[in-house]
Design a protein around this motif. Structure first.
Motif, PDB file in Angstrom:
ATOM      1  N   ALA A  18       0.855  -1.194   0.000  1.00  0.00           N
ATOM      2  CA  ALA A  18       0.000   0.000   0.000  1.00  0.00           C
ATOM      3  C   ALA A  18       0.887   1.238   0.000  1.00  0.00           C
ATOM      4  N   ALA A  19       0.337   2.329  -0.442  1.00  0.00           N
ATOM      5  CA  ALA A  19       1.094   3.582  -0.465  1.00  0.00           C
ATOM      6  C   ALA A  19       1.606   3.881   0.936  1.00  0.00           C
ATOM      7  N   ALA A  20       2.835   4.332   1.005  1.00  0.00           N
ATOM      8  CA  ALA A  20       3.443   4.629   2.294  1.00  0.00           C
ATOM      9  C   ALA A  20       2.655   5.729   2.996  1.00  0.00           C
ATOM     10  N   GLU A  21       2.526   5.584   4.285  1.00  0.00           N
ATOM     11  CA  GLU A  21       1.839   6.577   5.090  1.00  0.00           C
ATOM     12  C   GLU A  21       2.655   7.870   5.078  1.00  0.00           C
ATOM     13  N   GLN A  22       1.995   8.963   4.842  1.00  0.00           N
ATOM     14  CA  GLN A  22       2.657  10.263   4.781  1.00  0.00           C
ATOM     15  C   GLN A  22       2.970  10.766   6.190  1.00  0.00           C
ATOM     16  N   PRO A  23       3.997  11.616   6.345  1.00  0.00           N
ATOM     17  CA  PRO A  23       4.374  12.103   7.678  1.00  0.00           C
ATOM     18  C   PRO A  23       3.224  12.763   8.445  1.00  0.00           C
ATOM     19  N   GLU A  24       2.402  13.550   7.759  1.00  0.00           N
ATOM     20  CA  GLU A  24       1.282  14.175   8.469  1.00  0.00           C
ATOM     21  C   GLU A  24       0.291  13.129   8.959  1.00  0.00           C
ATOM     22  N   ILE A  26       1.071  10.093   9.866  1.00  0.00           N
ATOM     23  CA  ILE A  26       1.719   9.474  11.033  1.00  0.00           C
ATOM     24  C   ILE A  26       1.566  10.392  12.234  1.00  0.00           C
ATOM     25  N   PHE A  27       1.808  11.694  12.033  1.00  0.00           N
ATOM     26  CA  PHE A  27       1.623  12.663  13.114  1.00  0.00           C
ATOM     27  C   PHE A  27       0.200  12.575  13.655  1.00  0.00           C
ATOM     28  N   ASP A  28      -0.781  12.612  12.767  1.00  0.00           N
ATOM     29  CA  ASP A  28      -2.179  12.583  13.198  1.00  0.00           C
ATOM     30  C   ASP A  28      -2.493  11.323  13.992  1.00  0.00           C
ATOM     31  N   ARG A  29      -1.974  10.198  13.537  1.00  0.00           N
ATOM     32  CA  ARG A  29      -2.257   8.908  14.184  1.00  0.00           C
ATOM     33  C   ARG A  29      -1.528   8.757  15.514  1.00  0.00           C
ATOM     34  N   ALA A  30      -0.306   9.226  15.579  1.00  0.00           N
ATOM     35  CA  ALA A  30       0.506   9.007  16.780  1.00  0.00           C
ATOM     36  C   ALA A  30       0.571  10.284  17.634  1.00  0.00           C
ATOM     37  N   LEU A  75      14.081  14.016  17.594  1.00  0.00           N
ATOM     38  CA  LEU A  75      14.244  12.560  17.699  1.00  0.00           C
ATOM     39  C   LEU A  75      14.812  12.160  19.047  1.00  0.00           C
ATOM     40  N   ASP A  76      15.805  12.894  19.525  1.00  0.00           N
ATOM     41  CA  ASP A  76      16.399  12.592  20.825  1.00  0.00           C
ATOM     42  C   ASP A  76      15.359  12.706  21.929  1.00  0.00           C
ATOM     43  N   PHE A  77      14.559  13.760  21.883  1.00  0.00           N
ATOM     44  CA  PHE A  77      13.565  13.966  22.938  1.00  0.00           C
ATOM     45  C   PHE A  77      12.460  12.921  22.901  1.00  0.00           C
ATOM     46  N   ILE A  78      11.899  12.661  21.725  1.00  0.00           N
ATOM     47  CA  ILE A  78      10.754  11.736  21.691  1.00  0.00           C
ATOM     48  C   ILE A  78      11.156  10.300  22.001  1.00  0.00           C
ATOM     49  N   LYS A  79      12.407   9.960  21.735  1.00  0.00           N
ATOM     50  CA  LYS A  79      12.859   8.596  22.037  1.00  0.00           C
ATOM     51  C   LYS A  79      13.202   8.417  23.513  1.00  0.00           C
ATOM     52  N   ALA A  80      13.691   9.491  24.145  1.00  0.00           N
ATOM     53  CA  ALA A  80      14.070   9.417  25.556  1.00  0.00           C
ATOM     54  C   ALA A  80      13.794  10.764  26.222  1.00  0.00           C
ATOM     55  N   PRO A  81      12.525  11.059  26.459  1.00  0.00           N
ATOM     56  CA  PRO A  81      12.185  12.355  27.059  1.00  0.00           C
ATOM     57  C   PRO A  81      12.833  12.523  28.432  1.00  0.00           C
ATOM     58  N   ALA A  82      13.313  13.724  28.688  1.00  0.00           N
ATOM     59  CA  ALA A  82      13.891  14.067  29.979  1.00  0.00           C
ATOM     60  C   ALA A  82      13.666  15.546  30.216  1.00  0.00           C
ATOM     61  N   GLU A 107       5.556   0.374  16.810  1.00  0.00           N
ATOM     62  CA  GLU A 107       5.600   0.017  15.388  1.00  0.00           C
ATOM     63  C   GLU A 107       6.241   1.091  14.524  1.00  0.00           C
ATOM     64  N   LEU A 108       6.398   2.295  15.050  1.00  0.00           N
ATOM     65  CA  LEU A 108       6.985   3.373  14.256  1.00  0.00           C
ATOM     66  C   LEU A 108       8.475   3.144  14.054  1.00  0.00           C
ATOM     67  N   THR A 109       8.900   3.241  12.821  1.00  0.00           N
ATOM     68  CA  THR A 109      10.313   3.020  12.496  1.00  0.00           C
ATOM     69  C   THR A 109      11.095   4.316  12.645  1.00  0.00           C
ATOM     70  N   ASP A 110      12.408   4.201  12.691  1.00  0.00           N
ATOM     71  CA  ASP A 110      13.246   5.402  12.730  1.00  0.00           C
ATOM     72  C   ASP A 110      13.002   6.267  11.502  1.00  0.00           C
ATOM     73  N   GLY A 111      12.786   5.635  10.352  1.00  0.00           N
ATOM     74  CA  GLY A 111      12.502   6.383   9.129  1.00  0.00           C
ATOM     75  C   GLY A 111      11.213   7.182   9.236  1.00  0.00           C
ATOM     76  N   GLN A 112      10.185   6.581   9.819  1.00  0.00           N
ATOM     77  CA  GLN A 112       8.914   7.294   9.998  1.00  0.00           C
ATOM     78  C   GLN A 112       9.067   8.448  10.987  1.00  0.00           C
ATOM     79  N   LEU A 113       9.777   8.200  12.080  1.00  0.00           N
ATOM     80  CA  LEU A 113       9.993   9.257  13.064  1.00  0.00           C
ATOM     81  C   LEU A 113      10.783  10.406  12.463  1.00  0.00           C
ATOM     82  N   ASN A 114      11.782  10.083  11.672  1.00  0.00           N
ATOM     83  CA  ASN A 114      12.583  11.100  11.001  1.00  0.00           C
ATOM     84  C   ASN A 114      11.713  11.909  10.029  1.00  0.00           C
ATOM     85  N   ALA A 115      10.854  11.221   9.301  1.00  0.00           N
ATOM     86  CA  ALA A 115       9.962  11.909   8.361  1.00  0.00           C
ATOM     87  C   ALA A 115       9.021  12.854   9.091  1.00  0.00           C
TER      88      ALA A 115
END
Length: 141
Positions: A18-24, A26-30, A75-82, A107-115
């Motif tokens: 299926a077409a890759a999920e767009q960054p927006e 992913i943002f809306d979903r997560a 990316l640093d903050f969302i992976k390990a908030p402090a 389930e979110l990949t590093d590529g999706q988080l980066n996007a």
């Protein structure tokens, strides 16, 4: 022959991902489950996390205009908030720290988080922290 060609094309279409999920999306979903995209003082009581436009504006004050620095910080903050990594102490005081994104959305990949981080950089490029008098207004804790 036509039937065979149609059958093969139909099977090929089903086999394609299926077409890759767009960054927006992913943002809306997560992220959007907690963060509004835009600051809206009228919805203050509905907020469970700071609005993303304000987070991006605060973050730009710290990182400057460099995309790579901004994205790395997100990316640093969302992976390990402090608390020490937070760019808005008032938001931490009001909402607390978010859980690591991997705890809530493993389930979110590093590529999706980066996007998504890059999308935030672009989408909220002109967001600004309100003037001091308006900051405290109805949005304060």
């Amino acid at each position: 022959m036509r039937v065979l060609a149609f059958s093969l094309l139909s099977m090929l279409a089903l086999a394609l991902p299926a077409a890759a999920e767009q960054p927006e999306e992913i943002f809306d979903r997560a992220c959007g489950t907690c963060h509004f995209k835009q600051r809206d003082p009228a919805r203050r009581d509905e907020m469970i996390a700071p609005p993303m436009d304000m987070m991006a504006a605060h973050l730009r004050q710290v990182t400057g205009p460099e995309r790579a620095v901004f994205v790395a910080r997100v990316l640093d903050f969302i992976k390990a908030p402090a608390e020490a990594k937070a760019v808005d102490a008032m938001a931490v005081q009001r909402f607390g720290l978010m859980p690591p994104i991997g705890d809530t959305f493993p389930e979110l990949t590093d590529g999706q988080l980066n996007a998504v981080a890059n999308w935030i950089f672009d989408r909220f490029a002109t967001a600004q922290v309100p003037p001091q008098g308006q900051q405290r207004g109805r949005m304060a804790p």
